[in-house]
Design an enzyme around this catalytic site. Structure first.
Site, PDB file in Angstrom:
ATOM      1  N   SER A   1      50.201  76.413 -10.431  1.00  0.00           N
ATOM      2  CA  SER A   1      49.344  77.535 -10.043  1.00  0.00           C
ATOM      3  C   SER A   1      48.550  77.166  -8.804  1.00  0.00           C
ATOM      4  CB  SER A   1      48.372  77.886 -11.180  1.00  0.00           C
ATOM      5  OG  SER A   1      47.389  78.807 -10.747  1.00  0.00           O
TER       6      SER A   1
ATOM      7  N   TYR B   1      42.386  74.999 -16.930  1.00  0.00           N
ATOM      8  CA  TYR B   1      43.657  75.502 -16.405  1.00  0.00           C
ATOM      9  C   TYR B   1      44.057  74.751 -15.146  1.00  0.00           C
ATOM     10  CZ  TYR B   1      47.096  79.115 -15.055  1.00  0.00           C
ATOM     11  OH  TYR B   1      48.231  79.800 -14.720  1.00  0.00           O
TER      12      TYR B   1
END
Length: 257
Positions: free
Chosen positions: A149, A164
């Site tokens: 990501s 995350y």
């Protein structure tokens, strides 16, 4: 394409592939469109079986839908057994798409949440690769494509935060390690680092937040699921045979290294 000259059809394994608005389902569809057989893995066995049947009907390729919690070793082992029993064409690509978001601030982050996020995003990719890579080696052709990501690259700023970012940064390290160790088998390993994508992963996000995300992107829009799917499939192709150990940014210019 999903065919290797002189070998024939191959199978792509796609995790996190049961959501209508998810990258995983779009990726499974794109593999099938390009002629691959597809194994779809997701938590909900009934739904993923329906999705597999739909893809088989639409594209005329062999498919199987398998219920699997990628963060649990026993569940991945059971998925491997089910996959092998399905007798699909030789495995040619592993597409780790399954993931969960995590918006809590660091000072509000619990160990339970940390373990959940690391478990699905990072440990899940590890467990799937550990279980299925031997099938790539056996078949003589292998592509691994993992999901990182943009959050891993700049530490947040999209929706999810530190847990995350750490998990997705770990995916980059995992991807590079696999690239080095599996190169002798002719297997490539790459990861994709999307920015904001038009999916439902940002549970609880508001319309205002979504508009702000799009406004902050130089191209002034979020990525389409199909754009991420196309990159997964291209990295699995013969044309990408000399690309390995990379992180492919696809973020509309929101992060330029």
């Amino acid at each position: 394409m999903g065919f290797q000259t002189g070998v024939g059809q191959r199978t792509a394994l796609v995790t996190g592939s049961a959501s209508d608005r998810g990258i995983g389902y779009a990726t499974a569809q794109r593999y099938a469109q390009e002629g691959w057989a597809v194994a779809l893995l997701d938590l909900d066995a009934a739904v993923v079986a329906e999705k597999a049947a739909s893809i088989a009907s639409q594209y005329g390729v062999p498919t199987v839908g398998i219920g699997c919690n990628v963060a649990e070793e026993d569940s991945v082992a059971a998925a491997l057994a089910t996959y092998q029993a399905a007798a699909l064409p030789p495995l040619g690509a592993i597409a780790n798409v399954a993931g969960v978001a995590s918006p809590p601030d660091f000072l509000d982050l619990t160990l339970v949440e940390w373990n959940r996020v690391i478990g699905v995003n990072l440990t899940g990719s590890f467990l799937i690769c550990r279980a299925f890579v031997p099938l790539l080696i056996e078949g003589g052709y292998g592509r691994i494509v993992n999901m990182s990501s943009v959050t891993a690259q700049h530490g947040g700023g999209v929706f999810s935060k530190t847990a995350y970012a750490a998990a997705k940064a770990g995916v980059i390290g995992l991807t590079k390690g696999l690239a080095r160790e599996l190169a002798t088998h002719g297997i490539t390993s790459n990861c994709i680092a999307p920015g904001a994508v038009d999916t439902d992963i940002r549970v609880g996000s508001t319309d205002e937040n979504e508009a702000a995300l799009s406004a902050a992107i130089p191209l002034k829009r979020q990525a389409k699921r199909e754009e991420i799917a196309a990159l997964y499939v291209w990295l699995s192709s013969e044309d990408a045979a000399y690309i390995t150990g990379t992180t492919q940014s696809i973020n509309g210019g929101s992060y330029i290294a």
